[in-house]
Every structure is written in structure tokens, then in C-alpha cells.
Design a protein around this motif. Structure first.
Motif, PDB file in Angstrom:
ATOM      1  N   LEU A 151       0.797  -1.220  -0.129  1.00 26.36           N
ATOM      2  CA  LEU A 151      -0.158  -0.137   0.070  1.00 26.36           C
ATOM      3  C   LEU A 151       0.778   1.392   0.448  1.00 26.36           C
ATOM      4  N   ASP A 152       0.332   1.894  -0.521  1.00 25.95           N
ATOM      5  CA  ASP A 152       1.339   4.024  -0.422  1.00 25.95           C
ATOM      6  C   ASP A 152       0.121   4.119  -0.061  1.00 25.95           C
ATOM      7  N   VAL A 153       0.848   4.876   1.193  1.00 25.40           N
ATOM      8  CA  VAL A 153       0.220   5.789   1.993  1.00 25.40           C
ATOM      9  C   VAL A 153       0.577   7.023   2.407  1.00 25.40           C
ATOM     10  N   SER A 154       1.365   6.970   1.617  1.00 26.55           N
ATOM     11  CA  SER A 154       2.722   8.216   1.246  1.00 26.55           C
ATOM     12  C   SER A 154       1.609   9.529   0.902  1.00 26.55           C
ATOM     13  N   GLY A 155       1.590  10.627   1.944  1.00 29.56           N
ATOM     14  CA  GLY A 155       0.117  11.650   1.747  1.00 29.56           C
ATOM     15  C   GLY A 155      -1.432  11.417   2.115  1.00 29.56           C
ATOM     16  N   LYS A 156      -1.350  10.440   2.651  1.00 26.76           N
ATOM     17  CA  LYS A 156      -3.086   9.745   2.272  1.00 26.76           C
ATOM     18  C   LYS A 156      -3.365   9.990   3.519  1.00 26.76           C
ATOM     19  N   ILE A 157      -4.893   9.834   3.985  1.00 30.54           N
ATOM     20  CA  ILE A 157      -5.424   9.329   5.753  1.00 30.54           C
ATOM     21  C   ILE A 157      -5.934   7.965   5.322  1.00 30.54           C
ATOM     22  N   VAL A 158      -5.253   7.395   6.296  1.00 31.22           N
ATOM     23  CA  VAL A 158      -5.201   5.918   6.748  1.00 31.22           C
ATOM     24  C   VAL A 158      -6.386   6.316   7.293  1.00 31.22           C
ATOM     25  N   VAL A 159      -7.143   4.560   7.422  1.00 32.65           N
ATOM     26  CA  VAL A 159      -8.631   4.156   7.407  1.00 32.65           C
ATOM     27  C   VAL A 159      -8.760   2.911   8.874  1.00 32.65           C
ATOM     28  N   ILE A 160      -8.438   3.162   9.969  1.00 32.17           N
ATOM     29  CA  ILE A 160      -7.918   1.683  10.587  1.00 32.17           C
ATOM     30  C   ILE A 160      -9.008   1.088  11.060  1.00 32.17           C
ATOM     31  N   LEU A 161      -9.093   0.066  11.439  1.00 36.64           N
ATOM     32  CA  LEU A 161     -10.243  -0.464  12.257  1.00 36.64           C
ATOM     33  C   LEU A 161      -9.770  -0.855  14.032  1.00 36.64           C
ATOM     34  N   SER A 162     -10.627  -0.296  14.748  1.00 37.76           N
ATOM     35  CA  SER A 162      -9.918  -0.542  15.917  1.00 37.76           C
ATOM     36  C   SER A 162      -9.196  -1.947  16.747  1.00 37.76           C
ATOM     37  N   GLY A 163      -9.081  -1.867  17.182  1.00 36.73           N
ATOM     38  CA  GLY A 163      -8.680  -3.507  17.887  1.00 36.73           C
ATOM     39  C   GLY A 163      -7.801  -3.971  17.766  1.00 36.73           C
ATOM     40  N   ARG A 164      -7.254  -5.704  16.997  1.00 34.61           N
ATOM     41  CA  ARG A 164      -6.420  -6.382  17.045  1.00 34.61           C
ATOM     42  C   ARG A 164      -6.756  -7.317  16.085  1.00 34.61           C
ATOM     43  N   PRO A 165      -5.941  -8.236  15.693  1.00 33.72           N
ATOM     44  CA  PRO A 165      -6.382  -9.546  15.007  1.00 33.72           C
ATOM     45  C   PRO A 165      -5.910 -10.699  16.164  1.00 33.72           C
ATOM     46  N   SER A 166      -6.738 -11.354  16.003  1.00 34.81           N
ATOM     47  CA  SER A 166      -6.919 -12.885  17.034  1.00 34.81           C
ATOM     48  C   SER A 166      -5.251 -13.950  17.332  1.00 34.81           C
ATOM     49  N   SER A 167      -5.034 -12.968  16.112  1.00 33.40           N
ATOM     50  CA  SER A 167      -3.081 -14.045  15.960  1.00 33.40           C
ATOM     51  C   SER A 167      -1.922 -13.193  16.680  1.00 33.40           C
ATOM     52  N   LEU A 168      -2.241 -12.381  17.396  1.00 28.51           N
ATOM     53  CA  LEU A 168      -1.256 -11.588  18.297  1.00 28.51           C
ATOM     54  C   LEU A 168      -2.330 -11.877  19.652  1.00 28.51           C
ATOM     55  N   VAL A 265     -12.760 -10.167   9.690  1.00 30.37           N
ATOM     56  CA  VAL A 265     -13.151  -9.906  11.233  1.00 30.37           C
ATOM     57  C   VAL A 265     -13.822 -11.045  12.033  1.00 30.37           C
ATOM     58  N   ALA A 266     -14.744 -11.705  11.440  1.00 24.88           N
ATOM     59  CA  ALA A 266     -15.296 -12.539  12.670  1.00 24.88           C
ATOM     60  C   ALA A 266     -14.546 -13.871  12.421  1.00 24.88           C
ATOM     61  N   ASN A 267     -14.010 -14.367  11.013  1.00 25.99           N
ATOM     62  CA  ASN A 267     -13.780 -15.239  11.142  1.00 25.99           C
ATOM     63  C   ASN A 267     -12.151 -15.626  10.586  1.00 25.99           C
ATOM     64  N   GLY A 268     -11.882 -14.421  12.453  1.00 27.44           N
ATOM     65  CA  GLY A 268     -10.452 -14.662  12.249  1.00 27.44           C
ATOM     66  C   GLY A 268      -9.485 -14.510  11.713  1.00 27.44           C
ATOM     67  N   LEU A 269     -10.090 -13.555  10.260  1.00 24.56           N
ATOM     68  CA  LEU A 269      -8.584 -13.480   9.178  1.00 24.56           C
ATOM     69  C   LEU A 269      -8.651 -11.841   9.440  1.00 24.56           C
ATOM     70  N   ALA A 270      -7.918 -11.653   8.585  1.00 28.39           N
ATOM     71  CA  ALA A 270      -6.512 -10.612   9.169  1.00 28.39           C
ATOM     72  C   ALA A 270      -7.081  -9.082   7.996  1.00 28.39           C
TER      73      ALA A 270
END
Length: 540
Positions: A151-168, A265-270
Motif C-alpha cells: 500500500l502507498d499511504v504517503s500523503g494519505k489519510i489512513v482508515v484503521i479498524l480498532s483492535g487487533r487480529p486474534s492471532s496476536l 474479521v469475524a472469521n478470524g482473518l486479518a
């Protein structure tokens, strides 16, 4: 080995053991603890909110207690380390968010579609940039996760899900899932702004509506010598938090819908990231006010010429919440007048033992814990001694002195040799060390000790255990009832809820832990391969 040699070796070992057997642990003074706790939890201090006259009075009181014990100021002539803060408030101005697409603009409403906090970086901010979805926004190569890959996010606004994947793992995941880490990661990849969205699972635990209730709250941060807030990230615009319906708008016409992402996300995927077909324009403004509020710092010098320049740091937060929405004083007897009183009593036990510790002890009553661990963060980054001279931190925050107990809990015990030290010290005090009973709460990253961990200092955070001395008492139920009925409420008073036998026990075991750490030949160490040790103290 011949029998005579074996007996001789055993005799020598016995003599050595006798010579090194530590003296009995001193007894804590209940009345000292009671007097200090009741003073700090009195209505006259108006809840000890950071920057208020009531907090200032409590800080002067603690400084006076340090002075009466004969402790020394740290790094100067005054026990007070003044911390400069900036309070940012909306002052009648509201932030704006406009989504710009091929079919026109969509204006989102503050307090309904999104919320934000008043910016501490500048009194007026504005940004317009394209949007890129980056999944959970985590870059954890040691766990095979890179949400920014491709992904190229340089100069962009990123949209982020709160939380973390279940694998961590939980504590590691809490580090990567924190707003602080996600913002740092976004900026490192060149982003200039960020938006956060709840997952459905997260919405159940921490609904957007709860954040809306606090939309008018002021922001708070400490200010560095460069006049920049300590938690600011240069070049990254203050973030916004969107409700789910508004979030779905961002994904209209994208390669995958937000609901498809939620299913993954509900199926445990990132979920992998992708560009979104919109730009966003954000503005924000605030009125800034400067506030001074001190940490209170004292030192008991060590006696060993080789070790006295190493410091074992006790920390406990002195601030609380002030008043509630109905104007009632929230005195914080357990949270954290109790922790300060225990720290003061531990200092008294060392002074009156007549036996100076080999390493120096530093006692720090920190401000602005309730504002986001800000006072300890400032102290850990601006200590009055060389940073690497701090070799351990023992944190006291809301010990829950509710009943005489048989065990203690040390959050962080599994990360460093402080865990073994705590287990031995607890046994000396007639107690045992129990494992974390609520690992899902990831307490290790949520109190003042974590400010020291981020500077590479091994740390533990102590509370009473859940096994009461009285078999008829249910310690777990009593702690849960306190958390439900008194925690952060005006009912956390210095009344019959405070058990002073428990206070006596707790001060005694704190003394035992600090005595062993201070007098040991070897300073505490992170366990080999520990995530936090490797991350924050590489090569340490």
C-alpha cells in the motif's frame, strides 16, 4: 565426595546461610497509613484533579511527608517536579469532516457521525487527502503481520479498524492495538492523518455512543522544551473516530464493502487494505491553556559505593478525577490515596530500619495518571537521574485494600526477574504470588509502570490477591463489587471499605520486594526473548 568432605561442605553452607539470612521484616504502622490515606481522600482536596488547587495541596502534603522522613529532593532543592501541560478545549468551535467523491460531497456531523478531541498541537488545523484502508493498521514483522504491505499511504489519510487480529498474544496485541502505536506506525509509512472505525465486536464492548458522551471533553498533554505535546506526532493530523454508518460511506464503490471486511474479521482473518475512492477534508480548532501540575520526587540514597548510582523507583499516582457530572467529589480513596499511603509507609520502613539500601530508592508521586499516564510518561522521559540509572519500577495503583489476604498479584511478573524476586519476597511476608487473574484486561500496559517499561526499565504493578484470609470471604466477589460500585465513583471514600490490616500487609510485602531488589548483587533483568525487553531495551 567423601562423607567427611560432604559434612564439612554442609557445615560451611549452613554458616553462610546464617550469615546471609535477612533480618525479620518490619511491621507497618496502621495509624500512619490511615492518617495519610484519610488526608488525601478528604473532600477538602476536591478529588485531586490534575492542575487544581486541591491537587497542588496534596502534592505539598506528600512533599512534607518526604521531608519529615529525611528523604532528599531528586535533582535539586525541591521535591516538586513541575510538569507543564497544555489543556485544549473546543471553546465553541466544532471540527468538520467532509467526504469528497465523484458524485459530490458528504458532510458528516460532529457528535453524530464522528467524534474527535480538541487538538493540542495547534489551535487551528486543516487537511485534505485521499483515503486508504489499512486493516488494523499493524506492522508486527515478528508475528508475520504487515497491514501496510503493498500500500502507498504517503500523503494519505489512513482508515484503521480498532483492535487487533486474534492471532496476536494479548499483551503484545494490546501494545500494537494502542492508538499510540498505530499512529506512530501510520506516520512511519508516510500517512498525514487517520480515521478509526469500530469492528462489530469492539462496538459491543466500547460503543460509539459512549464516546459521544465525552465529545466536549478537553484534551490534555505534557509539553516538551520544543513547545510540542509529548504524544504528538509531527506531520500527522489529529484523528477522528467514525460511527459505523458513516464508516460504510467510505467504502461505497470500493473493491470490498465494510461489511465484507467485518465478515473477514469475524472469521478470524486479518483484512488486507486497499485504496478508497474518496478524499476527506478535515478541520479542527481549539483554545489552549497552560497548566502546571507537579510530580513529587524523593530519594533515599544507597550505601554501596558501587550500586548507589542505580535507582529502584517506586511510583504511585496522586491525582484523581475531581468531581462527577452531578458535582460530587470523587475522592479516590483506593484509587489512589491508598497507593500513595503505602508508598509513604514503605519509605518510612526503610528509614526507620536503620539499614540503608545498597541501591538508592526513588519515590515518585505522579500527576495526570487519569489523563492518560501523562505524569509518569513525562517523568520517565525527564528523570532527575540518568535514564539508565533507573533499574526497576514498582508501581502502586489502586491496591484494593478490602480484606486481609493470602496472596498478591504482580502484573508483569512473567516478563523479568522481578517476578522471581516478588515470589521470594511474598514468601518472606507469609504470602504467595498468584498469576494474573484477568489477562484479558491486559493491565500490564494500562498503568504508570508502562511509562517506565517504554524506557526499557523492568517493572511490576502490585495489587492484593483474591484469596482472603477469612475462608468465608470471597475475595474475587469483593474486588468485583468494588470495581462495579465504587471505582471512579464518589463512593470510593476513606470509610469502612478500607481494611487497614490489608494495608499493613501490603506495605510489608512492598518493603520486602524493594529490599531484595535494592540489596541484590545483580540488578533486575528482562527475560531473554521477552517481547517488551527486546522492543524497549535492546541490548540492555
Amino acid at each position: 565426595m567423601r562423607l567427611t568432605n560432604l559434612l564439612g561442605a554442609l557445615a560451611v553452607g549452613a554458616l553462610a546461610a546464617c550469615a546471609t539470612t535477612p533480618p525479620p521484616l518490619p511491621q507497618a504502622d496502621v495509624e500512619h497509613i490511615r492518617q495519610q490515606l484519610e488526608y488525601l481522600a478528604a473532600d477538602e482536596l476536591a478529588g485531586r484533579e490534575t492542575g487544581t488547587p486541591g491537587y497542588r495541596q496534596s502534592a505539598e502534603y506528600v512533599a512534607g511527608q518526604f521531608r519529615a522522613l529525611g528523604l532528599q529532593p531528586a535533582g535539586g532543592e525541591d521535591f516538586l517536579q513541575e510538569v507543564p501541560f497544555r489543556r485544549a478545549s473546543w471553546d465553541g468551535r466544532e471540527p468538520t469532516l467532509v467526504l469528497q467523491g465523484r458524485d459530490g460531497d458528504i458532510t458528516f456531523r460532529f457528535g453524530e457521525d464522528f467524534v474527535a478531541s480538541p487538538p493540542t498541537t495547534a489551535e487551528s488545523t486543516a487537511i485534505a487527502a485521499g483515503l486508504v484502508f489499512v486493516g488494523f493498521g499493524i506492522d508486527a514483522p515478528e508475528y508475520g503481520i504487515d497491514d501496510y504491505a503493498g500500500l502507498d499511504v504517503s500523503g494519505k489519510i489512513v482508515v484503521i479498524l480498532s483492535g487487533r487480529p486474534s492471532s496476536l498474544p494479548s499483551e503484545v496485541g494490546a501494545h500494537y492495538a494502542s492508538s499510540r502505536t498505530k499512529r506512530q506506525t501510520a506516520a512511519r509509512h508516510g500517512a498525514v492523518g487517520y480515521m478509526t472505525l469500530n469492528t462489530p465486536q469492539r462496538e459491543k464492548r466500547s460503543p460509539f455512543a459512549r464516546a459521544v458522551e465525552h465529545r466536549e471533553d478537553a484534551s490534555f498533554d505534557w509539553i516538551g522544551a520544543d513547545d510540542m505535546p509529548g504524544n504528538a506526532i509531527p506531520g500527522l493530523h489529529p484523528g477522528v473516530y467514525l460511527d459505523m454508518p458513516a464508516g460504510r460511506q467510505l467504502f461505497m464503490g470500493a473493491e470490498r464493502s465494510l461489511d465484507t471486511v467485518f465478515t473477514e474479521v469475524a472469521n478470524g482473518l486479518a483484512p488486507r487494505g486497499f485504496p478508497l475512492p474518496y478524499r476527506a477534508s478535515l478541520t479542527s480548532g481549539a483554545r489552549h491553556e497552560q497548566v502546571l501540575s507537579p510530580n513529587v520526587v524523593a530519594v533515599l540514597p544507597g550505601s554501596d559505593p558501587e550500586l548507589k548510582d542505580e535507582y529502584v523507583v517506586f511510583s504511585a499516582h496522586l491525582d484523581h478525577l475531581g468531581k462527577d457530572a452531578e458535582g460530587r467529589v470523587v475522592n479516590g480513596a483506593q484509587d489512589n490515596a491508598a497507593g500513595i499511603a503505602i508508598m509513604l509507609e514503605t519509605a518510612r520502613l526503610f528509614v526507620e530500619s536503620g539499614r540503608a539500601p545498597r541501591r538508592s530508592l526513588m519515590f515518585v508521586a505522579v500527576t495526570a495518571e487519569e489523563k492518560g499516564l501523562l505524569g509518569s510518561d513525562y517523568f520517565a522521559q525527564h528523570p532527575p537521574v540518568p535514564p539508565r540509572a533507573m533499574v526497576a519500577n514498582i508501581n502502586l495503583d489502586m491496591p484494593m485494600l478490602l480484606y486481609p489476604f493470602r496472596d498478591i498479584i504482580a502484573f508483569g511478573a512473567e516478563h523479568s526477574s522481578l517476578g522471581q524476586t516478588t515470589a521470594r519476597a511474598a514468601a518472606r511476608a507469609g504470602l504467595r504470588l498468584s498469576p494474573d487473574p484477568m489477562p484479558e484486561q491486559v493491565i500490564f500496559v494500562r498503568s504508570d509502570h508502562y511509562s517506565f517499561v517504554r524506557q526499557g526499565v523492568p517493572a511490576i504493578y502490585l495489587i492484593t490477591g483474591r484469596e482472603a484470609q477469612d475462608p468465608a470471604a470471597d475475595g474475587t466477589a469483593m474486588q468485583n463489587r468494588f470495581l462495579r460500585e465504587r471505582y471512579h465513583k464518589h463512593t470510593d471514600e476513606a470509610d469502612a471499605q478500607v481494611d487497614y490490616v490489608a494495608a499493613q500487609q501490603f506495605a510489608r510485602v512492598n518493603y520486602a520486594i524493594a529490599r531484595e531488589v535494592a540489596d541484590a548483587d545483580r540488578k533486575p533483568r528482562w527475560y531473554e526473548g521477552d517481547f517488551f525487553g527486546e522492543l524497549f531495551a535492546p541490548g540492555g
